[in-house]
Motif scaffolding. Structure first.
Motif, short mmCIF file in Angstrom:
data_model
loop_
_atom_site.label_atom_id
_atom_site.label_comp_id
_atom_site.label_asym_id
_atom_site.label_seq_id
_atom_site.Cartn_x
_atom_site.Cartn_y
_atom_site.Cartn_z
N LEU A 50 47.14 30.73 -46.62
CA LEU A 50 46.93 31.29 -45.31
C LEU A 50 48.22 31.86 -44.77
N ARG A 51 48.08 32.91 -43.97
CA ARG A 51 49.26 33.51 -43.33
C ARG A 51 49.68 32.70 -42.13
N VAL A 52 50.94 32.35 -42.06
CA VAL A 52 51.49 31.70 -40.87
C VAL A 52 52.74 32.48 -40.49
N THR A 53 52.75 33.09 -39.32
CA THR A 53 53.90 33.88 -38.92
C THR A 53 55.07 32.97 -38.63
N LEU A 65 49.53 25.54 -26.19
CA LEU A 65 49.40 26.43 -25.03
C LEU A 65 49.10 25.66 -23.74
N ASP A 66 48.23 24.66 -23.84
CA ASP A 66 47.85 23.93 -22.63
C ASP A 66 47.16 22.63 -23.04
N THR A 67 47.78 21.51 -22.71
CA THR A 67 47.20 20.20 -22.99
C THR A 67 47.17 19.41 -21.69
N PRO A 68 46.09 19.53 -20.90
CA PRO A 68 46.06 18.89 -19.58
C PRO A 68 46.30 17.39 -19.61
N ASN A 69 45.76 16.70 -20.63
CA ASN A 69 45.90 15.24 -20.66
C ASN A 69 47.34 14.79 -20.93
N LEU A 70 48.17 15.69 -21.48
CA LEU A 70 49.58 15.38 -21.71
C LEU A 70 50.49 16.11 -20.72
N GLY A 71 49.94 17.11 -20.05
CA GLY A 71 50.76 17.89 -19.12
C GLY A 71 51.68 18.87 -19.80
N TRP A 72 51.35 19.31 -21.02
CA TRP A 72 52.20 20.24 -21.77
C TRP A 72 51.64 21.65 -21.67
N ARG A 73 52.55 22.62 -21.49
CA ARG A 73 52.16 24.03 -21.51
C ARG A 73 53.21 24.84 -22.25
N ASN A 74 52.75 25.69 -23.16
CA ASN A 74 53.63 26.60 -23.91
C ASN A 74 54.79 25.85 -24.58
N VAL A 75 54.45 24.79 -25.27
CA VAL A 75 55.45 23.95 -25.94
C VAL A 75 55.55 24.39 -27.41
N PRO A 76 56.73 24.82 -27.88
CA PRO A 76 56.90 25.25 -29.28
C PRO A 76 57.00 24.03 -30.21
N LEU A 77 55.89 23.34 -30.38
CA LEU A 77 55.89 22.07 -31.09
C LEU A 77 56.36 22.21 -32.52
N ARG A 78 55.91 23.26 -33.22
CA ARG A 78 56.32 23.44 -34.61
C ARG A 78 57.84 23.51 -34.73
N ASP A 79 58.47 24.35 -33.91
CA ASP A 79 59.92 24.55 -34.03
C ASP A 79 60.69 23.30 -33.61
N ALA A 136 41.98 35.18 -32.80
CA ALA A 136 43.09 35.95 -33.34
C ALA A 136 44.44 35.31 -33.04
N ALA A 137 44.58 34.72 -31.86
CA ALA A 137 45.88 34.18 -31.47
C ALA A 137 45.78 32.80 -30.84
N VAL A 138 44.60 32.20 -30.89
CA VAL A 138 44.43 30.90 -30.25
C VAL A 138 43.26 30.19 -30.91
N THR A 139 43.34 28.86 -30.94
CA THR A 139 42.22 28.07 -31.44
C THR A 139 41.02 28.21 -30.51
N CYS A 140 39.85 27.83 -31.00
CA CYS A 140 38.64 28.05 -30.20
C CYS A 140 37.72 26.83 -30.28
N PRO A 198 45.67 17.96 -28.88
CA PRO A 198 44.55 18.40 -28.05
C PRO A 198 44.86 19.68 -27.27
N GLY A 199 43.79 20.43 -27.00
CA GLY A 199 43.93 21.64 -26.20
C GLY A 199 44.08 22.89 -27.04
N PRO A 200 44.07 24.06 -26.40
CA PRO A 200 44.25 25.33 -27.11
C PRO A 200 45.63 25.43 -27.75
N ILE A 201 45.68 25.92 -28.99
CA ILE A 201 46.91 26.04 -29.77
C ILE A 201 47.06 27.47 -30.26
N ASP A 202 48.29 27.95 -30.31
CA ASP A 202 48.60 29.18 -31.06
C ASP A 202 49.04 28.70 -32.44
#
Length: 335
Positions: free
Chosen positions: A329-332, A89-103, A161-165, A78-82
């Motif tokens: 799809l391109r994934v950096t 980027l920000d998941t208020p219900n989990l309290g996560w911010r800027n978490v590099p989940l993929r890595d 361009a850099a975030v989900t919508c 949940p929340g905006p993702i890069d």
């Protein structure tokens, strides 16, 4: 990346507001194993990642598969993702911010990982396998702890361009009232999420206007689940039906706004509230939307309940991971 064993194996993971679900699929997206856990709110990133990893391992154990068999993992959060970098980027219900989940997940599983918004995953699942099959433009609106939104346009997840919508829950549709999950008034989430409905229902129960709900759940918001709201309405608690109808009307306003902006053919309503009361939400929201849109749009869209239930998110996440891993799809990458 994953060891080549000659057969594809995909993992879909849905990190929702109240649950986490991992499902292992074969190349035809038939389920081989699954594991469900409850989320624990603001439990911290380290603990949360460990629980994600453990849940995937347990699903693999049920499938009797070695982790080296995994071709790719898709995670809906949940929340905006890069999505390019796989960062939450920000998941208020989990309290996560800027978490590099993929890595962080890659450190445990030697395979590609695609991270998307959870409703993006859910509507992609409905587009591939459920209510929105064959649709050029489909929008998903999933009321729950908050209200998530997602859009599939010509087979791809619609994104910035850099975030989900399509964060439709945070759009402003009503005069200031209660607070949303991020402390804002007048948003769709603040008036039509399960928490908003539960808060209004608790007040009705306290005032003696909802005897069945009072009997089953009392006034504790934690006890007022979607199934109990449906049960109270079925038992004749008219105050609860009025509250739910008003929330569905607000969803209809949001749908009308989306129709004017994107002109989707299909709007899919999902999540626990809709699963518990599908006809009420679909009928009331659909009627409200058609009443509010301009006349050329009235007959251009359908409002439908999701078909896949909890499987929408995991199917969509796994199928999207195959889109990414397949090179469409391109994934950096930071590697």
């Amino acid at each position: 990346m994953a060891t080549d064993t000659g057969k594809e194996c995909w993992v879909g993971f849905d990190l929702g507001g109240t649950k986490m679900l991992a499902t292992v699929f074969d190349a035809d997206f038939r389920p081989l194993g699954r594991r469900r856990r409850k989320t624990r709110g603001h439990e911290g990133v380290d603990v949360g990642i460990k629980r994600i990893v453990r849940t995937i391992h347990e699903a693999l154990q049920e499938a009797k598969l070695d982790p080296a068999r995994i071709t790719g993992i898709g995670i809906g959060c949940p929340g905006p993702i890069d999505p390019d970098r796989g960062i939450v980027l920000d998941t208020p219900n989990l309290g996560w911010r800027n978490v590099p989940l993929r890595d962080l997940v890659r450190q445990e599983f030697d395979c590609d990982v695609a991270v998307v918004n959870d409703v993006d995953a859910g509507i992609f699942g409905e587009y591939r396998f459920g209510a929105a099959r064959g649709t050029r433009c489909a929008v998903g609106i999933f009321p729950g702890t908050g209200i998530g939104g997602g859009c599939i346009y010509e087979g791809r997840i619609f994104r910035g361009a850099a975030v989900t919508c399509v964060e439709i829950g945070h759009t402003y549709i009503a005069p200031p009232g209660g607070l949303s999950g991020v402390g804002r008034k007048g948003t769709l989430e603040s008036v039509a999420s399960r928490l908003a409905i539960a808060a209004a229902a608790a007040q009705a129960a306290f005032r003696g206007e909802a005897p069945r709900l009072m009997q089953e759940a009392g006034t504790d918001l934690a006890n007022i689940r979607s199934s109990m709201l449906a049960s109270a309405i079925a038992a004749g608690d008219r105050a609860i039906e009025r509250i739910v109808r008003e929330a569905a009307e607000q969803l209809g306003i949001a749908i009308a706004n989306v129709v004017h902006i994107l002109a989707p053919e299909t709007i899919v309503l999902g999540g626990g509230l809709v699963e518990a009361m599908p006809r009420l939400f679909v009928d009331v929201a659909g009627q409200a939307a058609r009443r509010l849109v301009l006349s050329p749009y009235v007959d251009t869209f359908k409002v439908l309940p999701a078909e896949l239930g909890d499987d929408a998110g995991v199917l969509g996440a796994a199928a999207w991971a195959r889109e990414v891993v397949g090179g469409k799809l391109r994934v950096t990458s930071d590697e």
